[in-house]
Design a protein around this motif. Structure first.
Motif, PDB file in Angstrom:
ATOM      1  N   HIS A   1       0.767  -1.381   0.005  1.00 62.19           N
ATOM      2  CA  HIS A   1      -0.088  -0.115  -0.055  1.00 62.19           C
ATOM      3  C   HIS A   1       0.902   1.223   0.099  1.00 62.19           C
ATOM      4  CE1 HIS A   1       0.362   0.002   4.488  1.00 62.19           C
ATOM      5  NE2 HIS A   1       0.057   1.346   4.207  1.00 62.19           N
ATOM      6  N   PRO A   2       2.209   1.278   0.442  1.00 63.33           N
ATOM      7  CA  PRO A   2       2.908   2.439   0.450  1.00 63.33           C
ATOM      8  C   PRO A   2       3.217   2.942  -1.041  1.00 63.33           C
ATOM      9  CG  PRO A   2       3.718   1.040   2.094  1.00 63.33           C
ATOM     10  CD  PRO A   2       2.853   0.539   1.426  1.00 63.33           C
ATOM     11  N   LEU A   3       3.282   1.756  -1.849  1.00 58.80           N
ATOM     12  CA  LEU A   3       3.628   2.101  -3.291  1.00 58.80           C
ATOM     13  C   LEU A   3       2.567   3.064  -3.902  1.00 58.80           C
ATOM     14  CD1 LEU A   3       5.284  -1.279  -4.422  1.00 58.80           C
ATOM     15  CD2 LEU A   3       6.200   0.736  -3.731  1.00 58.80           C
ATOM     16  N   PHE A   4       1.404   2.632  -3.698  1.00 59.19           N
ATOM     17  CA  PHE A   4       0.240   3.394  -4.089  1.00 59.19           C
ATOM     18  C   PHE A   4       0.311   4.527  -3.638  1.00 59.19           C
ATOM     19  CE2 PHE A   4      -0.830  -0.773  -5.066  1.00 59.19           C
ATOM     20  CZ  PHE A   4      -1.321  -0.939  -6.246  1.00 59.19           C
ATOM     21  N   THR A   5       0.549   5.095  -2.178  1.00 53.40           N
ATOM     22  CA  THR A   5       0.664   6.370  -1.589  1.00 53.40           C
ATOM     23  C   THR A   5       1.557   7.033  -2.493  1.00 53.40           C
ATOM     24  OG1 THR A   5      -0.018   5.652   0.550  1.00 53.40           O
ATOM     25  CG2 THR A   5       1.228   7.559   0.345  1.00 53.40           C
ATOM     26  N   MET A   6       2.833   6.437  -2.610  1.00 51.25           N
ATOM     27  CA  MET A   6       3.850   7.171  -3.426  1.00 51.25           C
ATOM     28  C   MET A   6       3.455   7.575  -4.801  1.00 51.25           C
ATOM     29  SD  MET A   6       7.138   5.208  -1.994  1.00 51.25           S
ATOM     30  CE  MET A   6       8.382   6.172  -3.210  1.00 51.25           C
ATOM     31  N   ALA A   7       2.745   6.576  -5.422  1.00 48.26           N
ATOM     32  CA  ALA A   7       2.046   6.769  -6.822  1.00 48.26           C
ATOM     33  C   ALA A   7       1.516   7.979  -7.046  1.00 48.26           C
ATOM     34  CB  ALA A   7       1.500   5.834  -7.305  1.00 48.26           C
ATOM     35  N   MET A   8       0.403   8.098  -5.807  1.00 52.04           N
ATOM     36  CA  MET A   8      -0.362   9.236  -5.766  1.00 52.04           C
ATOM     37  C   MET A   8       0.446  10.724  -5.628  1.00 52.04           C
ATOM     38  SD  MET A   8      -3.910   8.032  -3.928  1.00 52.04           S
ATOM     39  CE  MET A   8      -3.217   7.014  -2.910  1.00 52.04           C
ATOM     40  N   ALA A   9       1.318  10.448  -4.698  1.00 53.09           N
ATOM     41  CA  ALA A   9       2.279  11.620  -4.435  1.00 53.09           C
ATOM     42  C   ALA A   9       3.009  12.102  -5.770  1.00 53.09           C
ATOM     43  CB  ALA A   9       3.491  11.297  -3.326  1.00 53.09           C
ATOM     44  N   ASN A  10       3.301  11.168  -6.778  1.00 55.50           N
ATOM     45  CA  ASN A  10       4.021  11.426  -8.030  1.00 55.50           C
ATOM     46  C   ASN A  10       2.890  11.834  -8.818  1.00 55.50           C
ATOM     47  OD1 ASN A  10       6.555  11.061  -7.094  1.00 55.50           O
ATOM     48  ND2 ASN A  10       6.482   8.720  -7.865  1.00 55.50           N
ATOM     49  N   ILE A  11       1.709  11.300  -9.067  1.00 53.48           N
ATOM     50  CA  ILE A  11       0.775  11.540 -10.045  1.00 53.48           C
ATOM     51  C   ILE A  11       0.178  12.971  -9.779  1.00 53.48           C
ATOM     52  CG2 ILE A  11      -1.122  10.413 -11.280  1.00 53.48           C
ATOM     53  CD1 ILE A  11      -0.090   8.041 -10.923  1.00 53.48           C
ATOM     54  N   PHE A  12      -0.262  13.197  -8.619  1.00 48.68           N
ATOM     55  CA  PHE A  12      -1.406  14.113  -8.260  1.00 48.68           C
ATOM     56  C   PHE A  12      -0.783  15.520  -8.672  1.00 48.68           C
ATOM     57  CE2 PHE A  12      -4.094  12.061  -4.957  1.00 48.68           C
ATOM     58  CZ  PHE A  12      -4.676  11.363  -5.967  1.00 48.68           C
ATOM     59  N   PRO A  13       0.503  15.892  -8.565  1.00 45.91           N
ATOM     60  CA  PRO A  13       1.224  17.034  -8.820  1.00 45.91           C
ATOM     61  C   PRO A  13       1.244  17.339 -10.259  1.00 45.91           C
ATOM     62  CG  PRO A  13       2.690  16.021  -7.116  1.00 45.91           C
ATOM     63  CD  PRO A  13       1.695  15.090  -7.481  1.00 45.91           C
ATOM     64  N   LEU A  14       1.578  16.237 -11.084  1.00 39.40           N
ATOM     65  CA  LEU A  14       1.378  16.475 -12.611  1.00 39.40           C
ATOM     66  C   LEU A  14      -0.020  16.706 -13.012  1.00 39.40           C
ATOM     67  CD1 LEU A  14       3.552  13.000 -13.518  1.00 39.40           C
ATOM     68  CD2 LEU A  14       4.234  15.361 -13.419  1.00 39.40           C
ATOM     69  N   LEU A  15      -1.217  16.267 -12.176  1.00 44.43           N
ATOM     70  CA  LEU A  15      -2.530  16.700 -12.705  1.00 44.43           C
ATOM     71  C   LEU A  15      -2.793  17.985 -12.134  1.00 44.43           C
ATOM     72  CD1 LEU A  15      -4.261  13.279 -11.871  1.00 44.43           C
ATOM     73  CD2 LEU A  15      -3.391  14.120 -14.199  1.00 44.43           C
ATOM     74  N   GLY A  16      -1.784  18.656 -11.420  1.00 45.16           N
ATOM     75  CA  GLY A  16      -2.072  20.097 -10.767  1.00 45.16           C
ATOM     76  C   GLY A  16      -2.603  20.146  -9.761  1.00 45.16           C
ATOM     77  N   TRP A  17      -2.823  18.703  -8.780  1.00 41.67           N
ATOM     78  CA  TRP A  17      -3.609  18.790  -7.464  1.00 41.67           C
ATOM     79  C   TRP A  17      -2.386  18.670  -6.551  1.00 41.67           C
ATOM     80  CZ3 TRP A  17      -6.711  13.613  -8.598  1.00 41.67           C
ATOM     81  CH2 TRP A  17      -7.473  13.838  -9.437  1.00 41.67           C
ATOM     82  N   ARG A  18      -2.124  20.075  -5.723  1.00 38.40           N
ATOM     83  CA  ARG A  18      -1.107  20.222  -4.967  1.00 38.40           C
ATOM     84  C   ARG A  18      -1.675  20.830  -3.603  1.00 38.40           C
ATOM     85  NH1 ARG A  18       4.168  20.168  -6.608  1.00 38.40           N
ATOM     86  NH2 ARG A  18       4.292  19.907  -8.932  1.00 38.40           N
ATOM     87  N   GLY A  19      -1.633  20.219  -2.453  1.00 45.33           N
ATOM     88  CA  GLY A  19      -2.189  20.665  -1.157  1.00 45.33           C
ATOM     89  C   GLY A  19      -3.510  21.177  -1.037  1.00 45.33           C
ATOM     90  N   VAL A  20      -4.284  20.371  -1.994  1.00 47.07           N
ATOM     91  CA  VAL A  20      -5.764  20.746  -1.895  1.00 47.07           C
ATOM     92  C   VAL A  20      -6.511  20.475  -0.443  1.00 47.07           C
ATOM     93  CG1 VAL A  20      -8.128  20.507  -2.801  1.00 47.07           C
ATOM     94  CG2 VAL A  20      -5.868  20.029  -4.061  1.00 47.07           C
ATOM     95  N   SER A  21      -7.137  21.664   0.210  1.00 43.49           N
ATOM     96  CA  SER A  21      -7.528  21.738   1.704  1.00 43.49           C
ATOM     97  C   SER A  21      -8.702  21.782   1.506  1.00 43.49           C
ATOM     98  CB  SER A  21      -6.950  22.604   2.534  1.00 43.49           C
ATOM     99  OG  SER A  21      -7.120  23.880   1.829  1.00 43.49           O
ATOM    100  N   GLY A  22      -9.557  21.573   2.822  1.00 47.21           N
ATOM    101  CA  GLY A  22     -10.906  21.645   3.080  1.00 47.21           C
ATOM    102  C   GLY A  22     -11.313  21.364   4.352  1.00 47.21           C
ATOM    103  N   GLY A  23     -12.763  21.410   4.655  1.00 48.34           N
ATOM    104  CA  GLY A  23     -13.187  21.266   5.944  1.00 48.34           C
ATOM    105  C   GLY A  23     -13.372  19.815   6.282  1.00 48.34           C
ATOM    106  N   ALA A  24     -13.982  19.301   7.213  1.00 52.20           N
ATOM    107  CA  ALA A  24     -13.967  17.912   7.822  1.00 52.20           C
ATOM    108  C   ALA A  24     -14.645  17.177   6.749  1.00 52.20           C
ATOM    109  CB  ALA A  24     -14.973  17.992   9.029  1.00 52.20           C
ATOM    110  N   LEU A  25     -15.872  17.334   6.163  1.00 53.00           N
ATOM    111  CA  LEU A  25     -16.635  16.409   5.234  1.00 53.00           C
ATOM    112  C   LEU A  25     -15.489  16.267   3.824  1.00 53.00           C
ATOM    113  CD1 LEU A  25     -20.152  17.636   5.177  1.00 53.00           C
ATOM    114  CD2 LEU A  25     -18.999  15.643   6.057  1.00 53.00           C
ATOM    115  N   PHE A  26     -14.842  17.361   3.397  1.00 57.85           N
ATOM    116  CA  PHE A  26     -13.935  17.123   2.161  1.00 57.85           C
ATOM    117  C   PHE A  26     -12.751  16.350   2.823  1.00 57.85           C
ATOM    118  CE2 PHE A  26      -9.971  18.568   0.199  1.00 57.85           C
ATOM    119  CZ  PHE A  26     -10.284  18.480  -1.001  1.00 57.85           C
ATOM    120  N   SER A  27     -12.188  16.592   3.691  1.00 56.91           N
ATOM    121  CA  SER A  27     -11.125  15.659   4.422  1.00 56.91           C
ATOM    122  C   SER A  27     -11.438  14.285   4.521  1.00 56.91           C
ATOM    123  CB  SER A  27     -10.612  16.255   5.746  1.00 56.91           C
ATOM    124  OG  SER A  27     -10.127  17.628   5.672  1.00 56.91           O
TER     125      SER A  27
END
Length: 346
Positions: free
Chosen positions: A284-310
């Motif tokens: 499962h950490p490999l998938f976490t790392m894959a998301m950490a690599n892919i999300f920035p390429l998609l422009g998703w960096r540090g997206v925040s929000g409230g409790a429901l969003f989190s």
């Protein structure tokens, strides 16, 4: 025997679900509900409890240290090394392609990554549990002590753990060993004195609920602390309420699994999750790392929000981590039935 093993298959499944969920928390301290985070963090304790149970229930009769360690090297340490190499390749890709770091900086990052003998952040558990396996004669010696000495040792190790806390970055094997030994001893005690635990089932479950509810309330609203307690070996930073909570949670989850095991119809899916639990842990950490690599390429960096969003994002990350690992493990086992245990631990 069948019900006992089945309930611990289920318990392994619940433990790995809790572990992956704890590693999937999104917006920690920035929107994710603290009470919920304090519950889902620290699931490793349940894994240690299970390991202690099986040391006594399965391996104590005719125990031979060399063959025991050879089996653990094959089933635990070798897949740990294999997955670590893949994880390191993921990290190098992120440093080189996404962060555009120079080679000397990448080399330095590799050194700092492997110096603590693990690559992927949850895998601190493997050097620690291998030391526990090496110390099996000590733990089996504990099982031969009079009950009053067993309880005294359990109490003293627990007192040390709540003061000691987990190490910074989980990097100290010695500190982790001292912290988690009570859970291992508790597993041995449960196996050794199971008739007594079953006789006192209701009383123990009541105490467990009180421990979990009380510790969560104090940690969340009185002596506020988010998630697991970490500190250096020396120094005092209060009582580790996560430790107390997870002592109770072991028995609550076990009670749930006992109830499921008594049903006429076996949960094939939950049993399979338990059977693949170590592979899911490794992958499962490999998938976490894959998301950490892919999300920035998609422009998703540090997206925040409230409790429901989190919470929603946590469930999304958990789904990718858990089901990605589960189906990858299932695929490996079907394609490489004789080698998958060496590669992914299942």
């Amino acid at each position: 025997m069948k019900i006992r093993l089945l309930e611990f298959d289920y318990l392994r499944a619940l433990a790995i679900i809790l572990i992956v969920l704890g590693h999937s928390v999104y917006n920690s301290e920035k929107g994710f509900p603290v009470l919920l985070e304090n519950l889902v963090r620290g699931g490793t304790a349940v894994f240690v409890f299970i390991s202690g149970f099986f040391l006594h229930a399965v391996f104590s009769k005719n125990f031979e240290l060399q063959s025991f360690l050879v089996k653990k090297l094959k089933n635990v340490y070798v897949p740990f090394l294999v997955v670590s190499v893949v994880g390191l390749a993921f990290r190098v890709f992120g440093w080189g392609v996404i962060d555009d770091l120079p080679l000397n900086k990448i080399g330095l990052n590799i050194f700092h990554t492997v110096k603590n003998f693990y690559v992927l952040f949850p895998h601190w558990y493997i050097p620690f549990i291998m030391v526990v396996f090496i110390l099996s004669p000590f733990y089996l010696g504990f099982s031969r002590l009079p009950v009053w000495r067993q309880l005294l040792m359990f109490f003293l190790f627990s007192l040390l753990a709540v003061i000691l806390h987990r190490p910074h970055g989980n990097a100290s094997v010695l500190q982790s060993l001292l912290y988690y030994t009570p859970f291992y001893l508790m597993g041995i005690l449960y196996s050794q004195h199971r008739p007594w635990f079953e006789e006192k089932h209701q009383q123990i479950l009541t105490i467990a609920v009180v421990l979990v509810a009380g510790a969560m309330y104090l940690q969340t609203y009185v002596w506020v602390w988010v998630g697991n307690y970490h500190k250096s070996f020396f120094g005092f930073r209060g009582v580790d309420l996560q430790f107390i909570q997870k002592i109770g949670l072991c028995f609550i989850l076990l009670a749930i699994c006992q109830m499921l095991a008594r049903r006429e119809k076996t949960s094939a899916w939950l049993k399979e999750v338990g059977d693949l639990s170590f592979a899911i842990f490794f992958l499962h950490p490999l998938f976490t790392m894959a998301m950490a690599n892919i999300f920035p390429l998609l422009g998703w960096r540090g997206v925040s929000g409230g409790a429901l969003f989190s919470v929603a994002m946590t469930l999304l990350v958990f789904s990718i981590n858990f089901f990605g690992s589960f189906y990858t493990a299932r695929l490996f086992r079907s394609l490489l039935p004789t080698k998958s245990r060496w590669l992914i631990g299942a």
